[in-house]
Write an enzyme that holds these catalytic residues in place. Structure first.
Site, PDB file in Angstrom:
ATOM      1  N   HIS A   1      -6.751  -6.267   4.792  1.00  0.00           N
ATOM      2  CA  HIS A   1      -6.696  -5.413   6.118  1.00  0.00           C
ATOM      3  C   HIS A   1      -8.601  -5.770   6.298  1.00  0.00           C
ATOM      4  O   HIS A   1      -8.523  -6.161   7.888  1.00  0.00           O
ATOM      5  CB  HIS A   1      -7.019  -4.187   5.380  1.00  0.00           C
ATOM      6  CG  HIS A   1      -5.629  -3.646   4.765  1.00  0.00           C
ATOM      7  ND1 HIS A   1      -5.758  -2.962   3.849  1.00  0.00           N
ATOM      8  CD2 HIS A   1      -4.464  -3.624   5.694  1.00  0.00           C
ATOM      9  CE1 HIS A   1      -4.465  -2.456   4.326  1.00  0.00           C
ATOM     10  NE2 HIS A   1      -2.814  -3.632   4.553  1.00  0.00           N
TER      11      HIS A   1
ATOM     12  N   LYS B   1       5.917  10.639   2.931  1.00  0.00           N
ATOM     13  CA  LYS B   1       4.989   9.556   1.798  1.00  0.00           C
ATOM     14  C   LYS B   1       4.815   9.987   1.409  1.00  0.00           C
ATOM     15  O   LYS B   1       3.866  10.420   1.759  1.00  0.00           O
ATOM     16  CB  LYS B   1       4.947   8.200   3.291  1.00  0.00           C
ATOM     17  CG  LYS B   1       4.434   7.027   2.303  1.00  0.00           C
ATOM     18  CD  LYS B   1       3.724   5.459   3.558  1.00  0.00           C
ATOM     19  CE  LYS B   1       4.023   4.774   2.345  1.00  0.00           C
ATOM     20  NZ  LYS B   1       3.345   3.863   3.019  1.00  0.00           N
TER      21      LYS B   1
ATOM     22  N   ARG C   1       0.553 -12.156   6.527  1.00  0.00           N
ATOM     23  CA  ARG C   1       1.252 -12.543   5.279  1.00  0.00           C
ATOM     24  C   ARG C   1       2.100 -14.163   4.501  1.00  0.00           C
ATOM     25  O   ARG C   1       1.773 -14.690   3.805  1.00  0.00           O
ATOM     26  CB  ARG C   1       0.917 -11.770   3.669  1.00  0.00           C
ATOM     27  CG  ARG C   1       0.027 -11.023   3.569  1.00  0.00           C
ATOM     28  CD  ARG C   1       0.122  -9.642   2.619  1.00  0.00           C
ATOM     29  NE  ARG C   1       0.977  -9.398   3.396  1.00  0.00           N
ATOM     30  CZ  ARG C   1       1.532  -7.741   2.074  1.00  0.00           C
ATOM     31  NH1 ARG C   1       1.060  -7.384   1.339  1.00  0.00           N
ATOM     32  NH2 ARG C   1       2.722  -7.605   2.794  1.00  0.00           N
TER      33      ARG C   1
ATOM     34  N   SER D   1      -0.441  -3.914  -0.122  1.00  0.00           N
ATOM     35  CA  SER D   1      -1.355  -2.226  -1.035  1.00  0.00           C
ATOM     36  C   SER D   1      -0.282  -1.497  -2.486  1.00  0.00           C
ATOM     37  O   SER D   1      -1.288  -1.580  -3.158  1.00  0.00           O
ATOM     38  CB  SER D   1      -1.445  -1.086  -0.112  1.00  0.00           C
ATOM     39  OG  SER D   1      -2.673  -1.388   0.707  1.00  0.00           O
TER      40      SER D   1
END
Length: 151
Positions: A17, A41, A90, A127
């Site tokens: 990030h 979440k 990515r 993450s």
């Protein structure tokens, strides 16, 4: 002024990030790191911690602003008058996922998505991997900015 939103949950912010944000400020006058809030979440870090991690990581960069928001990213873009969404890629799976979101966003609002490839040395960092390393007492410090500190 040309602004871009870099949305995400940043639970926590990673060096991937960080790389995208640093490179994004070379393309835009301002990059707004927008932490999305999803009540359904379960986060490892509180919203306040995630915001602080990012603000401390970019304390010396006036072109980076950190905000929080709820709802659709395109609605938030329209609300604050931002025409660009910045996203990092990515791998091919990221591309396919992000492409579908970008097309949907463009259908919903006149928002352009700008993709940057992650640098080779951070392309493996996610993450979710960082959270797993933390949960298992591994050395997470190689994966995140120095501002991410576990208490």
């Amino acid at each position: 002024m040309k602004q871009a939103i870099f949305p995400g949950s940043f639970d926590p912010i990673t060096l991937g990030h960080y790389d995208i944000i640093k490179r994004g400020v070379t393309l835009f006058d301002e990059v707004i790191v927008a932490i999305g809030v999803n009540a359904d979440k379960k986060y490892m870090f509180s919203l306040e911690e995630r915001k602080r991690f990012i603000e401390e990581a970019f304390a010396d960069e006036p072109k980076i602003k950190v905000v929080t928001y709820k709802g659709l990213t395109v609605d938030f873009c329209n609300e604050i008058g931002v025409e660009f969404i910045l996203r990092g890629l990515r791998n091919p799976a990221d591309f396919e996922f992000e492409k579908a979101i970008a097309h949907t966003n463009r259908d919903l609002a006149p928002i352009e998505t700008v993709f940057l490839l992650t640098s080779a040395d951070t392309s493996y960092i996610a993450s979710s991997i960082v959270r797993d390393v933390i949960r298992n007492n591994g050395d997470y410090t190689k994966l995140v900015p120095k501002s991410v500190k576990i208490k």
